[in-house]
Enzyme design. Structure first.
Site: not given
Length: 301
Positions: A14, A16, A21, A35, A130
């Site tokens: 993914g 961000g 990641v 990350k 968040d």
């Protein structure tokens, strides 16, 4: 600085706001999440590392394994090593099973898991800022009598409780609009743990309904500015489904209070009958979850 002699990056998991990641593979065969960001853009990842180290090694929070700076094609990268969630995140779970959790029992179990994580975070004086399904990861575990466990992750926006919001920024709360509490659109405020409780209530609604918290008359999700307008200039509240159990409605009522001082703390909510161990039932769906999403258990780094 590391040479990545003992590990390598595998598939991309993914992307961000603060980096990408990847699945990391150690030379001994274990897996972990990595990350990665260019060193000059790694402030948020370094901050996340500090927060995770401050929280400590807790079974309720995604685990921190270390970090390393690597040089690749002449560019420096910062790599943060974390526990790998082989089942993905809560949003993936919701989407895989038809867009909403099919029974209220599993919603109760998942809510209890998220509360356990919040209690751990808040006890250390941290406000996550968040809380949303994408930041709640799903791990293989038998701890709750089912095959998976939820843990809160992604602390890039986290703040210390009572830290003042930046006065130079009109809306300093940088979370996701659907889950932002009303006080986050005020010009001046302090970050408090009660903010995460509002967001928790919104996550419970998404699990139960599969729908956006704020939608227009046409059913389409509202954009950020429209949501801010609702939070700042009206007394409108998220709609609690009529078909939800009475204890569920009461639980949401303790979370979704416009006045943050009236919201229950995470610790107090643990005693609410909606999430008490004696009320956690109908978890057969959870036991079938790994088969439903087609994943296998994996060793963690």
């Amino acid at each position: 600085m590391g040479s990545r002699s003992t590990w390598s990056r595998s598939k991309h998991l993914g992307k961000g706001s603060y980096g990408s990641v990847f699945l990391g593979l150690h030379k001994n065969g274990t897996m972990f999440a990595v990350k990665t960001a260019k060193l000059e853009n790694s402030n948020s990842l370094v901050k996340e590392k500090k927060i995770l180290k401050h929280i400590g090694n807790s079974p309720e929070i995604v685990r921190y394994y270390g970090d390393e700076i690597t040089i690749e094609k002449g560019i420096q990268y910062y790599n943060l090593f974390l526990e790998y969630a082989s089942y993905g995140d809560l949003l993936k779970l919701i989407n895989k099973v038809g867009g909403r959790i099919p029974k209220e029992g599993p919603v109760q179990v998942f809510t209890r898991m998220i509360l356990d994580s919040l209690c751990c975070i808040h006890a250390k004086g941290i406000v996550h800022c968040d809380i949303k399904p994408e930041n709640i990861l799903v791990f293989s575990s038998d701890r709750y009598g089912c095959r998976c466990q939820l843990k809160i992750a992604d602390f890039g926006l986290a703040k210390e409780a009572s830290e003042a919001a930046l006065e130079s920024k009109k809306y300093a709360f940088c979370g996701t609009p659907d889950y932002m509490p009303p006080e986050s659109v005020a010009l001046f405020y302090k970050y408090e743990t009660s903010m995460d409780i509002w967001s928790l209530g919104c996550v419970v609604l998404v699990m139960f309904t599969g729908k956006s918290i704020w939608s227009g008359t046409d059913g389409k999700p509202l954009d950020r500015e429209e949501i801010i307008q609702i939070l700042a200039s009206t007394e409108t509240m998220p709609e609690i489904p009529k078909e939800m159990s009475e204890t569920g409605k009461d639980f949401l009522g303790k979370c979704l209070q416009r006045d943050p001082s009236k919201r229950w703390s995470a610790q107090k909510l643990l005693d609410h009958p909606y999430v008490s161990p004696f009320s956690l039932r109908n978890i057969e769906f959870l036991k079938e979850y790994p088969t439903a999403v087609g994943v296998k258990r994996s060793r963690s780094y």
